[in-house]
Motif scaffolding. Structure first.
Motif: not given
Lengths: 358, 253
Positions: B4-11
């Motif tokens: 979730l963390l890298p996904a959020g950062l990606g967004l």
């Protein structure tokens, strides 16, 4: 084959080879005649229709309509689909989804050189004849199955084809609509003066709609003739199943036909040599014990399966011969007919028919 | 949680620049900015050249897509690979390549110059060619996909009714794949509108003649940051509108 050659509109010997499959079908159709090409799935029915339509080239043989060669690989003759005077009703109709019913029907006449207004007028006439005048402006997806079928028929007939090809024209309809549509189709086919080939796997369609039946299995003709002959004298298991008869092959000596080393039947007809023996499932009576007295064929059998068949039950029997028997529910209740149950089967000689296999 | 963390950062990484663009936009002076002659000229040129490029892509790309989808011929895989080269080729390389072929001393350019007295580079025509070169694969891929998805039995039905290949194509095939062609054209237009590398290399940056919006953004960046932001906002708006119009076709899967 007794008609003079001039009477034939379609004269073809369709040979199509594709991998292991080989279609080898001699076919002639007279003007106004409706021939049904009947066969199981994979028998080559659709291949034959596609070859006639020019959607598939012949590997060998020839295809001539009204004296004009359409396809003759040996002579390098080939008339492409769009230049053949044909009409095709496809199994799922293939009405152009972006055109109205009227424009679908007008499409062919327009391509055949009519002006826009004339083509639309002819299309309107055909839709009226099909009882669809009120639906002319509808797109195919707004039509019911039966209406779409009639639009497809109108579209095929509107080009006044010399050869009308119908590919399972009723297969996509539900039972009720099919009955109605079949009757209408019958009327329109009777009025068509060209040749008609009806491809179907439904024996009822073939029997009702066609003047003559050609039955193919695995690319070859196994039987050909009018409905009465074929229903009375099937010559393969497939045809026998189609017309709902038990069929066996054996050697006859008078009324006695030997079907295997240790089993034979007495029949109503006298023959000598190779014969077929046929009798309907309704001619088979089932008894809990060996019946005695009457001049019957009797043998012990084991019930292999029970299915509903109309108002009756159809019983599949194993034993010296595999037999289908139809019994009434009342009889079934008395006999306790369950798979595995042992019974005696009986068939009167007078209810069997024997005919030469040669 | 580890994902979730890298996904959020990606967004965030994708959205933050757009937010920055909106945050720095000179909203109060926006109306005047938008009506500046230079902005309007760049906008008009961009829309015109992207539209012309799309028309060119339709005229050439639809038949090419049909060829790839419907006709069996040797080397079809090679042709399909060649068609998609501009997708992965850096646009500036495309511009150089166009210059070498259509330039005054180029293979075709020298002939055009000698025969008709036509010079293409650094003209509006060059803008259209550069945009078409980069955008055509988008159209071809979309139309070929639509053609492959279309039921060819309708074409057989048309043939049984007496329609030749051309009539079948125009009266049956094209209407059946019209949604695919429309989507391909919109995508093609969007790509042409945003085209920068090939355009500036092959067509240069003459205001009013070859200076399209992206080129104008790049140049404005050095002299007038607010102008660059305004121009960027326009391009962003166009992108969002196109994305929204193609929502069902390309985003939902």
């Amino acid at each position: 084959m007794s008609e003079p050659a001039g009477a034939r509109l379609l004269d073809a010997h369709l040979v199509v080879e594709r991998g292991d499959f080989r279609l080898d079908l001699p076919l002639t159709i007279n003007p106004g005649e409706v021939v049904a090409l009947l066969g199981p799935n994979g028998a080559g029915k659709t291949t034959a229709l596609r070859a006639l339509a020019g959607l598939l080239p012949l590997s060998a043989g020839h295809l001539t309509l009204a004296g004009r060669e359409w396809d003759h690989p040996d002579r390098r003759v080939w008339i492409p689909t769009e230049r053949r005077p044909i009409g095709v009703v496809f199994q799922d109709y293939l009405l152009f989804p972006h055109l109205t019913a009227l424009d679908n029907v007008a499409f062919g006449p327009r391509r055949h050189g009519l002006g826009r207004q004339q083509a639309r007028q002819r299309a309107a006439d055909w839709l009226t004849r099909m009882g669809l005048a009120a639906h002319a402006r509808r797109k195919p997806r707004q039509l019911s199955g039966g209406q779409a079928q009639r639009v497809a028929l109108a579209r095929a007939l509107a080009v006044e084809p010399a050869l009308l090809l119908l590919d399972e024209p009723l297969a996509a309809l539900d039972a009720g609509t099919r009955l109605d549509t079949r009757a209408q189709l019958h009327r329109h086919l009777a009025a068509h003066t060209g040749a008609t080939l009806l491809v179907t796997h439904d024996p009822l369609d073939a029997l009702v709609l066609a003047d003559r039946l050609v039955i193919i299995e695995d690319g070859h003709v196994v039987q050909e003739g009018d409905a009465a002959t074929i229903t009375a004298r099937p010559r393969t298991d497939y045809v026998a199943r189609l017309v709902g008869l038990n069929l066996y092959r054996g050697r006859a000596a008078g009324q006695r036909v030997r079907l295997s080393a240790d089993f034979g039947l007495t029949t109503g007809d006298r023959h000598d040599g190779e014969v077929f023996v046929a009798f309907p499932p309704s001619a088979v009576a089932l008894h809990p014990r060996q019946p005695d007295g009457s001049p019957r064929n009797t043998w012990p059998a084991t019930i292999a399966g029970v299915q509903r068949h109309g108002d009756n039950l159809r019983i599949q029997l194993n034993g010296p011969i595999e037999v289908a028997a139809d019994v009434t529910p009342a009889a079934a209740a008395q006999l306790r007919l369950v798979p595995g149950q042992r019974v005696w089967a009986a068939v009167k000689a007078a209810e069997t028919r024997a005919y030469p296999a040669g | 949680m580890a994902l979730l963390l890298p996904a959020g950062l990606g967004l965030l990484f994708l959205v933050l620049p757009l937010v920055g663009l909106l945050a720095r936009a000179p909203w109060s002076t926006l109306p005047q900015r938008l009506t500046e002659p230079a902005v309007l000229a760049a906008l008009r040129l961009s829309v015109q050249s992207a539209t012309l490029a799309t028309v060119l892509c339709l005229a050439l790309g639809v038949p090419l897509a049909w060829l790839l989808a419907r006709v069996q011929f040797p080397g079809r895989r090679l042709v399909r690979a060649l068609v998609t080269v501009p997708l992965v080729l850096p646009p500036v390389v495309g511009g150089v390549a166009l210059l070498l072929v259509f330039g005054r001393r180029g293979l075709v350019g020298s002939w055009l110059d000698a025969t008709f007295g036509i010079t293409l580079p650094f003209t509006t025509t060059a803008v259209v060619l550069a945009e078409a070169f980069v955008a055509m694969p988008f159209l071809i891929i979309a139309v070929e996909g639509a053609l492959r998805g279309a039921d060819t039995r309708y074409e057989e039905a048309a043939a049984t009714l007496g329609a030749g290949r051309w009539t079948t194509f125009t009266h049956v095939t094209l209407p059946l794949v019209a949604p695919g062609v429309a989507a391909g054209a919109v995508l093609c237009w969007a790509r042409a509108l945003g085209e920068f590398g090939a355009t500036i290399t092959f067509a240069g940056n003459y205001p009013g003649r070859t200076q399209t919006m992206p080129v104008a953004v790049y140049l404005a960046l050095e002299t007038d940051l607010e102008a660059a932001i305004v121009l960027s906002l326009i391009l962003l708006t166009v992108s969002v509108v196109i994305l929204a119009s193609l929502r069902d076709r390309w985003i939902s899967g």
